[in-house]
Design a protein around this motif. Structure first.
Motif, PDB file in Angstrom:
ATOM      1  N   ASP A 143       0.791  -1.328   0.005  1.00  0.00           N
ATOM      2  CA  ASP A 143      -0.034   0.111  -0.080  1.00  0.00           C
ATOM      3  C   ASP A 143       0.739   1.078  -0.134  1.00  0.00           C
ATOM      4  O   ASP A 143       0.368   2.300  -0.534  1.00  0.00           O
ATOM      5  N   GLU A 144       1.726   1.197   0.521  1.00  0.00           N
ATOM      6  CA  GLU A 144       3.029   2.442   0.823  1.00  0.00           C
ATOM      7  C   GLU A 144       4.383   1.749   0.508  1.00  0.00           C
ATOM      8  O   GLU A 144       5.226   1.947   1.366  1.00  0.00           O
ATOM      9  N   PRO A 145       4.521   1.378  -0.713  1.00  0.00           N
ATOM     10  CA  PRO A 145       6.131   1.101  -1.049  1.00  0.00           C
ATOM     11  C   PRO A 145       7.186   2.135  -0.935  1.00  0.00           C
ATOM     12  O   PRO A 145       6.648   3.240  -1.222  1.00  0.00           O
ATOM     13  N   PRO A 146       8.306   1.908  -0.575  1.00  0.00           N
ATOM     14  CA  PRO A 146       9.178   2.906  -0.202  1.00  0.00           C
ATOM     15  C   PRO A 146       9.735   3.582  -1.333  1.00  0.00           C
ATOM     16  O   PRO A 146       9.830   2.771  -2.449  1.00  0.00           O
ATOM     17  N   LEU A 147       9.712   4.710  -1.560  1.00  0.00           N
ATOM     18  CA  LEU A 147      10.205   5.655  -2.750  1.00  0.00           C
ATOM     19  C   LEU A 147      11.802   5.652  -2.733  1.00  0.00           C
ATOM     20  O   LEU A 147      12.186   5.899  -3.694  1.00  0.00           O
ATOM     21  N   CYS A 148      12.309   5.593  -1.631  1.00  0.00           N
ATOM     22  CA  CYS A 148      13.794   5.611  -1.551  1.00  0.00           C
ATOM     23  C   CYS A 148      14.310   4.470  -0.712  1.00  0.00           C
ATOM     24  O   CYS A 148      13.584   3.768   0.213  1.00  0.00           O
ATOM     25  N   CYS A 149      15.690   4.105  -0.951  1.00  0.00           N
ATOM     26  CA  CYS A 149      16.344   3.203   0.123  1.00  0.00           C
ATOM     27  C   CYS A 149      17.910   3.622  -0.159  1.00  0.00           C
ATOM     28  O   CYS A 149      18.286   3.960  -1.035  1.00  0.00           O
ATOM     29  N   VAL A 150      18.532   2.828   0.872  1.00  0.00           N
ATOM     30  CA  VAL A 150      20.022   2.834   0.753  1.00  0.00           C
ATOM     31  C   VAL A 150      20.657   1.256   0.729  1.00  0.00           C
ATOM     32  O   VAL A 150      20.036   0.726   1.755  1.00  0.00           O
ATOM     33  N   VAL A 151      21.316   1.080  -0.175  1.00  0.00           N
ATOM     34  CA  VAL A 151      21.737  -0.420  -0.176  1.00  0.00           C
ATOM     35  C   VAL A 151      23.246  -0.516   0.034  1.00  0.00           C
ATOM     36  O   VAL A 151      24.142   0.433  -0.179  1.00  0.00           O
ATOM     37  N   ILE A 152      23.368  -1.013   1.431  1.00  0.00           N
ATOM     38  CA  ILE A 152      24.795  -1.237   1.887  1.00  0.00           C
ATOM     39  C   ILE A 152      25.387  -2.484   1.480  1.00  0.00           C
ATOM     40  O   ILE A 152      24.929  -3.530   1.917  1.00  0.00           O
ATOM     41  N   ASP A 153      26.403  -2.766   0.210  1.00  0.00           N
ATOM     42  CA  ASP A 153      26.723  -4.125  -0.339  1.00  0.00           C
ATOM     43  C   ASP A 153      28.160  -4.230   0.260  1.00  0.00           C
ATOM     44  O   ASP A 153      29.006  -3.597  -0.288  1.00  0.00           O
ATOM     45  N   VAL A 154      28.246  -4.998   1.464  1.00  0.00           N
ATOM     46  CA  VAL A 154      29.438  -5.417   2.029  1.00  0.00           C
ATOM     47  C   VAL A 154      29.803  -6.787   1.327  1.00  0.00           C
ATOM     48  O   VAL A 154      29.620  -7.820   1.543  1.00  0.00           O
ATOM     49  N   GLY A 155      30.753  -6.491   0.381  1.00  0.00           N
ATOM     50  CA  GLY A 155      31.339  -7.468  -0.731  1.00  0.00           C
ATOM     51  C   GLY A 155      32.434  -8.187  -0.466  1.00  0.00           C
ATOM     52  O   GLY A 155      32.804  -8.107   0.875  1.00  0.00           O
ATOM     53  N   TYR A 156      32.998  -8.842  -1.240  1.00  0.00           N
ATOM     54  CA  TYR A 156      34.298  -9.444  -1.331  1.00  0.00           C
ATOM     55  C   TYR A 156      35.623  -8.705  -1.357  1.00  0.00           C
ATOM     56  O   TYR A 156      36.394  -8.762  -0.748  1.00  0.00           O
ATOM     57  N   SER A 157      35.274  -7.916  -2.306  1.00  0.00           N
ATOM     58  CA  SER A 157      36.554  -6.866  -2.570  1.00  0.00           C
ATOM     59  C   SER A 157      36.507  -5.471  -1.939  1.00  0.00           C
ATOM     60  O   SER A 157      37.470  -4.838  -1.622  1.00  0.00           O
ATOM     61  N   ARG A 310      15.901  12.668   2.239  1.00  0.00           N
ATOM     62  CA  ARG A 310      16.843  11.993   3.468  1.00  0.00           C
ATOM     63  C   ARG A 310      15.935  11.243   4.592  1.00  0.00           C
ATOM     64  O   ARG A 310      16.422  10.362   5.019  1.00  0.00           O
ATOM     65  N   PRO A 311      14.762  11.903   4.810  1.00  0.00           N
ATOM     66  CA  PRO A 311      13.907  11.039   5.801  1.00  0.00           C
ATOM     67  C   PRO A 311      13.625   9.639   5.181  1.00  0.00           C
ATOM     68  O   PRO A 311      13.762   8.728   6.176  1.00  0.00           O
ATOM     69  N   HIS A 312      13.358   9.599   4.122  1.00  0.00           N
ATOM     70  CA  HIS A 312      12.881   8.203   3.350  1.00  0.00           C
ATOM     71  C   HIS A 312      14.252   7.330   3.399  1.00  0.00           C
ATOM     72  O   HIS A 312      14.266   6.315   3.540  1.00  0.00           O
ATOM     73  N   LEU A 313      15.489   7.955   3.107  1.00  0.00           N
ATOM     74  CA  LEU A 313      16.541   7.299   3.004  1.00  0.00           C
ATOM     75  C   LEU A 313      17.022   6.522   4.316  1.00  0.00           C
ATOM     76  O   LEU A 313      17.412   5.411   4.385  1.00  0.00           O
ATOM     77  N   TYR A 314      17.084   7.367   5.463  1.00  0.00           N
ATOM     78  CA  TYR A 314      17.321   6.895   6.554  1.00  0.00           C
ATOM     79  C   TYR A 314      16.328   6.017   7.371  1.00  0.00           C
ATOM     80  O   TYR A 314      16.650   4.916   7.998  1.00  0.00           O
ATOM     81  N   ALA A 315      15.137   6.037   6.741  1.00  0.00           N
ATOM     82  CA  ALA A 315      14.220   4.816   7.498  1.00  0.00           C
ATOM     83  C   ALA A 315      14.031   3.477   6.439  1.00  0.00           C
ATOM     84  O   ALA A 315      13.318   2.553   6.581  1.00  0.00           O
ATOM     85  N   ASN A 316      14.963   3.454   5.312  1.00  0.00           N
ATOM     86  CA  ASN A 316      15.016   2.284   4.700  1.00  0.00           C
ATOM     87  C   ASN A 316      16.597   1.929   4.163  1.00  0.00           C
ATOM     88  O   ASN A 316      16.760   2.316   3.069  1.00  0.00           O
ATOM     89  N   ILE A 317      17.384   1.289   5.181  1.00  0.00           N
ATOM     90  CA  ILE A 317      18.600   1.095   4.937  1.00  0.00           C
ATOM     91  C   ILE A 317      18.638  -0.333   4.768  1.00  0.00           C
ATOM     92  O   ILE A 317      18.412  -1.205   5.858  1.00  0.00           O
ATOM     93  N   ILE A 318      19.087  -1.092   3.662  1.00  0.00           N
ATOM     94  CA  ILE A 318      19.121  -2.496   3.751  1.00  0.00           C
ATOM     95  C   ILE A 318      20.812  -2.966   3.311  1.00  0.00           C
ATOM     96  O   ILE A 318      21.323  -2.450   2.646  1.00  0.00           O
ATOM     97  N   VAL A 319      20.869  -4.031   4.190  1.00  0.00           N
ATOM     98  CA  VAL A 319      22.417  -4.392   4.320  1.00  0.00           C
ATOM     99  C   VAL A 319      22.541  -5.670   3.476  1.00  0.00           C
ATOM    100  O   VAL A 319      21.667  -6.738   3.787  1.00  0.00           O
ATOM    101  N   MET A 320      23.289  -5.906   2.518  1.00  0.00           N
ATOM    102  CA  MET A 320      23.378  -7.421   1.671  1.00  0.00           C
ATOM    103  C   MET A 320      24.940  -7.451   1.735  1.00  0.00           C
ATOM    104  O   MET A 320      25.877  -6.677   1.938  1.00  0.00           O
TER     105      MET A 320
END
Length: 398
Positions: A143-157, A310-320
């Motif tokens: 019903d309210e999909p996030p408009l913004c997000c931050v992806v933290i990609d902690v990879g190999y290199s 910025r409010p939307h980005l802080y509220a949607n931080i995903i780590v992978m």
């Protein structure tokens, strides 16, 4: 009916599967050789057939996160496409990931290989953070999909912080840190070699040790004070039982003094290295790397985005990513980012419940259903008419 196959082409592991599959197949993206069987190379999952995993060394197609040895990489592809995950390229569209800001010459080589060597009918290039964004935004509140997000990609290199606004990367706000799983494993090798015994040739075993024993500290100073005490007051100390390749295939962690009588296993006693190694993700300067940690870089990336997002980005931080599997990393990121973010903003950091290593792959299911999917793809006809540089320029323009 045409199938769609997604290859999340990581520098450490390849995650591959048809988008209709329940989960992808995870295969080491390397060729390995062992001292005990010098004549035979082990490609991908063939390492499970190796009788003695001591002294294994890696032959990688990647250097610092980018494919530089196509001969090695193609050998790995040949093995996967013929044995581990057979692909009929005549009726299968491919989605494949590449590093952020990939060099044009590497993109050209990838396109040529898949169209010339494998007769691919369609190829769609994307990045793991893009797929992660698809997965995250499409699995939240419908019903309210996030408009913004931050992806933290902690990879190999290395690690990337990638802000997305309405499904598009904010290129000027992307931050990269030259710390990843490979550097953490190498640092743990150096620490153990200095304190206990020389394990500089044991990357395979020490990488397993890192995965089994390391955690992210919530209070670094308190944990360091604890590490100065003797057992049993020191709750951090553990013994890591090394594999002997006969009865023990993979090492394991145990509390000191719990070994049974008569056991003649070789153990390494771990203390503060259990949390000082992952701490490099938050303080690269501890290793002489003059860069921000992932928490500080996340705040810096968000501040580089338009103020209204910025409010939307802080509220949607995903780590992978594989290096985001350390216990405690989500709580530490939540605490550190909260301390640096404006008080009026809600901060929410999440890590996938199932597996952050394969999380991005699942986003290919949503990418394939995107109305723009065909426009993002490179067809065989486009390739034959315009050549590799023509389709590359056209694809970049889109």
């Amino acid at each position: 009916m045409e199938k769609i196959c997604c290859i999340d082409n990581g520098a450490c592991n390849i995650k591959i599967g048809n988008i209709t599959d329940e989960k992808p197949l995870v295969i080491p993206n390397c060729i390995m050789k062992a001292k005990s069987e010098k004549r035979r190379p082990f490609i991908g999952n063939q390492i499970d057939e190796c009788r003695d995993i001591s002294g294994i060394f890696y032959i990688l197609g990647f250097t610092k996160g980018y494919i530089t040895n196509w001969e090695v990489q193609k050998n790995i592809y040949d093995y996967i496409f013929s044995t581990e995950f057979p692909v009929n390229f005549s009726d299968t569209k491919l989605i494949i990931t590449e590093p952020l800001f990939n060099f044009p010459i590497i993109q050209e080589a990838m396109i040529e290989i898949f169209f010339e060597e494998y007769d691919c009918i369609s190829l769609t290039k994307t990045t793991a953070p893009d797929l992660c964004q698809y997965q995250y935004t499409n699995t939240q509140d419908p019903d309210e999909p996030p408009l913004c997000c931050v992806v933290i990609d902690v990879g190999y290199s290395f690690s990337h912080i990638v802000p997305f606004v309405k499904g598009k990367k904010v290129l000027s706000a992307i931050r990269r840190i030259d710390i990843g799983g490979k550097l953490l494993t190498n640092h743990l090798k150096e620490v153990i070699s200095y304190r206990f015994l020389n394990v500089m040739d044991e990357s395979f075993v020490i990488n397993q040790m890192k995965e089994d024993s390391c955690f992210v500290s919530q209070d670094f100073n308190a944990d360091m004070a604890m590490a100065k005490k003797k057992y049993p007051e020191n709750k951090t100390i553990r013994e890591y039982v090394l594999p002997d390749c006969t009865t023990i295939r993979r090492g394991y962690l145990q509390t000191p003094g719990t070994a049974k009588k008569g056991d003649d296993y070789q153990v390494i006693r771990l203390n503060n290295e259990r949390f000082t190694v992952p701490e490099l993700l938050f303080h690269p300067s501890d290793l002489g790397i003059n860069q921000m940690g992932i928490a500080e870089a996340t705040v810096d990336a968000i501040n580089a985005c338009p103020e209204e997002t910025r409010p939307h980005l802080y509220a949607n931080i995903i780590v992978m990513g594989g290096s985001s599997k350390f216990p405690g990393i989500r709580n530490r990121l939540q605490k550190d980012i909260r301390s640096m973010a404006p008080e009026i903003f809600t901060v929410s950091v999440s890590i996938p419940d199932d597996d952050p290593l394969t999380y991005a792959w699942y986003g290919s299911q949503f990418l394939a259903n995107d109305p723009e999917f065909d426009n993002l793809s490179i067809s065989r006809q486009d390739y034959e008419e315009n050549g590799v540089r023509g389709v590359l320029n056209e694809n970049d323009a889109q």
